[in-house]
Write a protein that holds these residues in place. Structure first.
Motif, short mmCIF file in Angstrom:
data_model
loop_
_atom_site.label_atom_id
_atom_site.label_comp_id
_atom_site.label_asym_id
_atom_site.label_seq_id
_atom_site.Cartn_x
_atom_site.Cartn_y
_atom_site.Cartn_z
N ASN A 102 -7.03 -2.15 -4.22
CA ASN A 102 -7.98 -1.19 -3.65
C ASN A 102 -7.42 0.21 -3.82
O ASN A 102 -6.22 0.44 -3.63
N LEU A 103 -8.28 1.13 -4.18
CA LEU A 103 -7.92 2.54 -4.24
C LEU A 103 -8.87 3.28 -3.31
O LEU A 103 -10.09 3.20 -3.46
N ASN A 104 -8.29 3.99 -2.33
CA ASN A 104 -9.09 4.66 -1.32
C ASN A 104 -8.70 6.13 -1.22
O ASN A 104 -7.50 6.46 -1.20
N TYR A 105 -9.71 6.98 -1.19
CA TYR A 105 -9.49 8.42 -1.00
C TYR A 105 -10.08 8.82 0.34
O TYR A 105 -11.22 8.48 0.65
N GLY B 260 -13.82 4.34 -1.55
CA GLY B 260 -12.84 3.40 -2.10
C GLY B 260 -13.44 2.41 -3.05
O GLY B 260 -14.66 2.17 -3.05
N PHE C 174 -4.62 9.72 -1.20
CA PHE C 174 -4.96 8.45 -1.82
C PHE C 174 -4.09 7.33 -1.26
O PHE C 174 -2.88 7.49 -1.08
N ASP C 175 -4.72 6.18 -0.99
CA ASP C 175 -4.02 4.95 -0.67
C ASP C 175 -4.29 3.95 -1.79
O ASP C 175 -5.44 3.63 -2.09
N LEU C 176 -3.21 3.45 -2.39
CA LEU C 176 -3.32 2.45 -3.45
C LEU C 176 -2.71 1.15 -2.95
O LEU C 176 -1.55 1.11 -2.56
N SER C 177 -3.52 0.09 -2.97
CA SER C 177 -3.08 -1.23 -2.51
C SER C 177 -3.18 -2.23 -3.64
O SER C 177 -4.19 -2.26 -4.36
N THR D 273 0.85 -1.19 0.00
CA THR D 273 0.00 0.00 0.00
C THR D 273 0.88 1.23 0.00
O THR D 273 1.76 1.37 0.85
N THR E 292 -12.66 -1.65 -4.63
CA THR E 292 -11.90 -2.88 -4.42
C THR E 292 -12.20 -3.87 -5.53
O THR E 292 -13.34 -3.98 -5.99
#
Length: 670
Positions: free
Chosen positions: A331-334, A342, A281-284, A275, A344
């Motif tokens: 997963n992309l979460n803002y 987000g 933004f978190d990109l996993s 991640t 998934t």
């Protein structure tokens, strides 16, 4: 006996004012393991509790996700801490927690072991490695009676257990602050072979490596790990969520990618994932390649997956790691201030070998496909006193899962939770784990509401009601069905060293009549009273009286009850302590079995089922002869008085009326 204990404890409470830290593990299990039918991974949570006790969270620096790692804290309480810090600045003492409206004394007592006001020093690889911690765990268990699977000569050799009755594991964990984690696990269950024809080493081996919060890298895991995003409708292999006496605990706690060091042999990924954090933004991304257990047909098609982790007999060994599973996703979460959204995605590949048995309840199971996927969008929004959360997910075959919830706090002493979920029968997601009555996220719709209020300073009242329906047939249920749950609990803590609760739980559901195969309703009423008290600074007591009534349309009412008394004594502070339980139980019908938490060795949640009639005794000993070595011992035994000649059944059958076992764990820190 119960009345005498209560009167004695109440009298002592007015003369003793010592602080009762209590048993954190017991408090956690009492709150979160009300629903015995829901599958959980308590070992992982027990390790997390132990880790947080030794690596306290600085509340002057913690973000919301940090505080929500504490299993007891609610979202409202965590936000209250952050708001107080934003308004008044950093806390100089934990005594300031008393001035936060969202926290009462019981909540403060529960979270104190996990928090501090002392700031952590900045990250330095050299410093972290210099002050790193190594932990070695060696555990040994065994039954003290001989079981059929080991000694019965009438059982064919290819149907008996291939190994001995010893269960053991070795676990090594390395930790440098909370930034670097590394671990190895090796385990052999009772009945499994080690260093022989079937296992070249031991039956289960695990490895993990994790880096956290280093510049833009939020997390990197390699080896075995778990994944949880959104509300768990797409993937949620970690975290505990569901119906419990903590009625406001309905929103999933998103942990993302997380190392896996449990000895449970299913429900995890094996590969790597990372991640990264860029602005808000978190990109996993994650990938897993693993071999898993499955039941195969004569044509080598997978009819179902095997999840108990046992490989003791020739038959069980034939199901071991016989299917290759490939999983990848992301997963992309803002997230910004009080809002997050987000997306998934996860994809599975098993090859075109999935062929569940041709039964009505398997109509919508995944079959005749080389790959399958799930995708979902989740959100969370919080404004003062209210939080909204939800997720919408879809599968390759068009199945849909929808969950929406709201937690509302119109006053600091009142909380209301509403949650609606709708999971179509054709929604299939192998690693989903969200709010549900079923053990899987499928074939269910329901409406849940919970209320938690604190009408007085040391009194908390909790209520929940859940009404649900299953639109399609289920295993051992020949038609669509419905059910309902209700729970009410009064929690009273009149003094710092006295804690008691009264809980009533009602459940009604449908099942097949075993004789006519028609569908009938059944209902269960359960009532539990518990009281914990620190009699002195060193001596603590816990009394539980539990009872239930089961009834259905085809039989007479049946009753079960249990009385358990625990005592724990701290002989030498931090060096030697002993606990003892005695319980008498009577639950003649299988439907009247009772579940209560039982203190165990480190990192073990024990919630045994009490069935039949008899006595239960157990002893726990913790001894720390030197600072870096701790020994844990447990002896437990059932002594049945219901006229039986044997206990257990099949390969687990024991001659006589006594079933006992011993556990030993050594923890060495260096």
């Amino acid at each position: 006996m119960l009345v005498v204990c209560i009167l004695f404890q109440t009298k002592i409470s007015f003369s003793q004012q010592s602080e009762n830290t209590g048993d954190i593990t017991m408090e956690f299990s009492e709150d979160f393991f009300v629903n015995e039918e829901k599958e959980n991974d308590p070992e992982t949570m027990a390790e997390e509790i132990d880790f947080l006790r030794e690596n306290k969270i600085c509340i002057n620096e913690a973000i919301l996700d940090d505080l929500l790692r504490i299993p007891f804290i609610s979202g409202q309480e965590a936000h209250g801490i952050i708001r107080h810090r934003q308004k008044y600045g950093k806390m100089l003492s934990l005594y300031e927690l008393k001035s936060i409206p969202e926290l009462d004394m019981q909540a403060i007592k529960q979270i104190l072991p996990f928090i501090t006001v002392e700031s952590a020093s900045g990250f330095s690889l050299k410093t972290s490695l210099k002050h790193s911690k190594n932990q070695l765990f060696v555990r040994y268990d065994r039954s003290l009676e001989d079981k059929n699977g080991y000694v019965n000569k009438a059982i064919a050799a290819n149907k008996k257990y291939t190994g001995d009755s010893n269960h053991y594991f070795v676990k090594y964990l390395f930790q440098a602050s909370d930034k670097i984690h590394f671990g190895l696990v090796a385990e052999k269950d009772a009945g499994e072979q080690a260093w022989g024809e079937h296992n070249k080493v031991v039956d289960f081996q695990s490895f993990h490596f994790q880096l956290s919060e280093i510049d833009f890298l939020k997390r990197w895991v390699a080896g075995d790990y778990k994944v949880s995003f959104g509300q768990g409708l797409v993937v949620g292999t970690s975290s505990i969520i569901g119906k419990s006496s903590s009625v406001m605990n309905t929103s999933k706690r998103n942990r993302g990618l997380q190392k896996y060091s449990s000895t449970a042999e299913n429900g995890y990924f094996r590969g790597t994932g990372a991640t990264i954090r860029i602005l808000n933004f978190d990109l996993s991304l994650f990938y897993s390649q693993n071999r898993i257990d499955a039941n195969l047909s004569e044509d080598d098609f997978v009819t179902s997956f095997k999840t108990d982790g046992f490989h003791r007999t020739e038959r069980e060994l034939g199901k071991k790691q016989n299917v290759a599973e490939y999983v990848w996703g992301g997963n992309l979460n803002y997230q910004k201030k009080n809002f997050s959204i987000g997306g998934t995605f996860i994809r599975y590949r098993y090859g075109n070998i999935l062929q569940p048995s041709d039964q009505p309840y398997n109509r919508y199971k995944i079959r005749n496909t080389d790959s399958y996927w799930n995708a979902g969008i989740d959100y969370a929004y919080r404004t003062y006193g209210m939080s909204f959360f939800g997720e919408l997910a879809r599968g390759k075959n068009g199945g849909t899962a929808l969950l929406n919830g709201i937690n509302f706090h119109p006053a600091s002493r009142l909380g209301i939770s509403l949650l609606y979920r709708y999971y179509t029968p054709d929604y299939q997601a192998h690693y989903a784990n969200g709010f549900s009555e079923n053990s899987h996220i499928e074939n269910e719709r329901g409406l849940y509401w919970g209320i938690e209020c604190k009408p007085a300073k040391r009194l908390k009242v909790s209520l929940y009601a859940d009404i649900y329906a299953f639109p399609w047939v289920k295993y051992n249920l020949n038609k669509p069905s419905s059910g309902a749950d209700f729970l009410s609990q009064i929690h009273f803590y009149p003094a710092g060293n006295l804690d008691m609760y009264l809980r009533y739980k009602y459940k009604t559901k449908e099942k097949n009549n075993k004789v006519t195969q028609s569908v009938i309703f059944y209902e269960t009423h359960a009532l539990r009273y518990g009281i914990q008290h620190s009699l002195t600074k060193r001596l603590a007591s816990h009394t539980i009286l539990d009872g239930n009534r089961f009834s259905d349309e085809s039989s007479e009412n049946s009753y079960g009850w249990l009385l358990a008394q625990d005592f724990s004594y701290d002989f030498i502070e931090k060096v030697l302590d002993l606990s003892f339980r005695y319980a008498y139980f009577r639950a003649p019908a299988y439907e009247n079995r009772l579940y209560i938490y039982e203190k165990d060795i480190l990192h073990v949640f024990s919630i045994p089922a009490y069935s039949g009639a008899g006595h239960r005794i157990c002893f726990n000993l913790r001894f720390q002869p030197v600072a870096n070595l701790t020994c844990y011992l447990k002896y437990g035994a059932y002594i049945y008085t219901d006229g039986r000649k044997t206990t257990g059944n099949g390969l687990e059958e024991i001659e006589g009326v006594t079933s006992s076992n011993v556990k030993c764990l050594l923890k060495y820190v260096f």
